[in-house]
Design a protein around this motif. Sequence first.
Motif, PDB file in Angstrom:
ATOM      1  N   LYS A 166       0.831  -1.207   0.000  1.00 51.89           N
ATOM      2  CA  LYS A 166       0.000   0.000   0.000  1.00 51.89           C
ATOM      3  C   LYS A 166       0.871   1.265   0.000  1.00 51.89           C
ATOM      4  N   GLY A 167       1.959   1.228   0.734  1.00 51.75           N
ATOM      5  CA  GLY A 167       2.848   2.385   0.792  1.00 51.75           C
ATOM      6  C   GLY A 167       3.586   2.620  -0.505  1.00 51.75           C
ATOM      7  N   VAL A 168       3.897   1.564  -1.233  1.00 53.58           N
ATOM      8  CA  VAL A 168       4.613   1.698  -2.498  1.00 53.58           C
ATOM      9  C   VAL A 168       3.667   2.143  -3.600  1.00 53.58           C
ATOM     10  N   VAL A 169       2.491   1.515  -3.697  1.00 51.20           N
ATOM     11  CA  VAL A 169       1.552   1.794  -4.785  1.00 51.20           C
ATOM     12  C   VAL A 169       0.633   2.957  -4.444  1.00 51.20           C
ATOM     13  N   GLY A 170       0.229   3.054  -3.244  1.00 48.76           N
ATOM     14  CA  GLY A 170      -0.713   4.093  -2.842  1.00 48.76           C
ATOM     15  C   GLY A 170      -2.118   3.529  -2.795  1.00 48.76           C
ATOM     16  N   SER A 171      -3.024   4.315  -2.270  1.00 47.44           N
ATOM     17  CA  SER A 171      -4.426   3.889  -2.196  1.00 47.44           C
ATOM     18  C   SER A 171      -5.309   5.110  -2.378  1.00 47.44           C
ATOM     19  N   ILE A 172      -6.587   4.885  -2.353  1.00 47.75           N
ATOM     20  CA  ILE A 172      -7.549   5.961  -2.609  1.00 47.75           C
ATOM     21  C   ILE A 172      -7.462   7.038  -1.533  1.00 47.75           C
TER      22      ILE A 172
ATOM     23  N   ASP B 229      -0.270  10.919  -1.474  1.00 47.76           N
ATOM     24  CA  ASP B 229       1.081  10.511  -1.857  1.00 47.76           C
ATOM     25  C   ASP B 229       1.327   9.088  -1.369  1.00 47.76           C
ATOM     26  N   THR B 230       2.183   8.393  -2.077  1.00 51.62           N
ATOM     27  CA  THR B 230       2.567   7.065  -1.605  1.00 51.62           C
ATOM     28  C   THR B 230       3.571   7.215  -0.473  1.00 51.62           C
ATOM     29  N   GLY B 231       3.703   6.160   0.310  1.00 53.22           N
ATOM     30  CA  GLY B 231       4.689   6.183   1.399  1.00 53.22           C
ATOM     31  C   GLY B 231       6.099   6.323   0.858  1.00 53.22           C
ATOM     32  N   ALA B 232       6.367   5.685  -0.280  1.00 56.46           N
ATOM     33  CA  ALA B 232       7.698   5.781  -0.880  1.00 56.46           C
ATOM     34  C   ALA B 232       7.970   7.205  -1.351  1.00 56.46           C
ATOM     35  N   GLY B 233       6.962   7.861  -1.895  1.00 54.87           N
ATOM     36  CA  GLY B 233       7.127   9.251  -2.339  1.00 54.87           C
ATOM     37  C   GLY B 233       7.417  10.183  -1.175  1.00 54.87           C
ATOM     38  N   LEU B 234       6.686   9.994  -0.089  1.00 54.91           N
ATOM     39  CA  LEU B 234       6.930  10.808   1.111  1.00 54.91           C
ATOM     40  C   LEU B 234       8.320  10.549   1.676  1.00 54.91           C
TER      41      LEU B 234
END
Length: 149
Positions: free
Chosen positions: A55-61, A65-70
């Motif tokens: 979920k952090g890598v791909v993101g969710s609704i 921002d994704t967790g990786a982006g942050l």
Amino acid sequence: MDKNLTENVKAKTNEDNFKLKAGVFFASVAGLSAAIGFGTTLAAAKKQDPKYFDKGVVGSIGMTDTGAGLALRALGWGTVFAFGGCGILFYSIWKLSGARDLKEFRVKMGEILPRLTKTDPPTSRTEFSNLTDLLTYLSADYGKSKPKS
């Protein structure tokens, strides 16, 4: 005279080549260590909770921002602040010293900082059997005056 000059130039070139090779070696060791450490940390995080890791890598609704982006943004700003802060600190020390080049800076710092004296043979312990022995020595025995024999 020309032979001596040629030998000096060759020696200087060899020294420069050695320094370049040493710098490349240390940079590659540091880069490889950072990559291995980062990879190991990511693998441990994915192993611990794969659902939320994805979920952090791909993101969710619910996330903008994704967790990786942050994490990448935080890493970028942290790097900027660390390099900028250290750069400002080191530059201000350089300017406050009044040195014009590195050799003069080294001489001025050598005058300001205390001299390290080498005791031969050492007056304190230099060999320890394990970490506990070292820590015991540092906490209890270090700095005590020796009885005169």
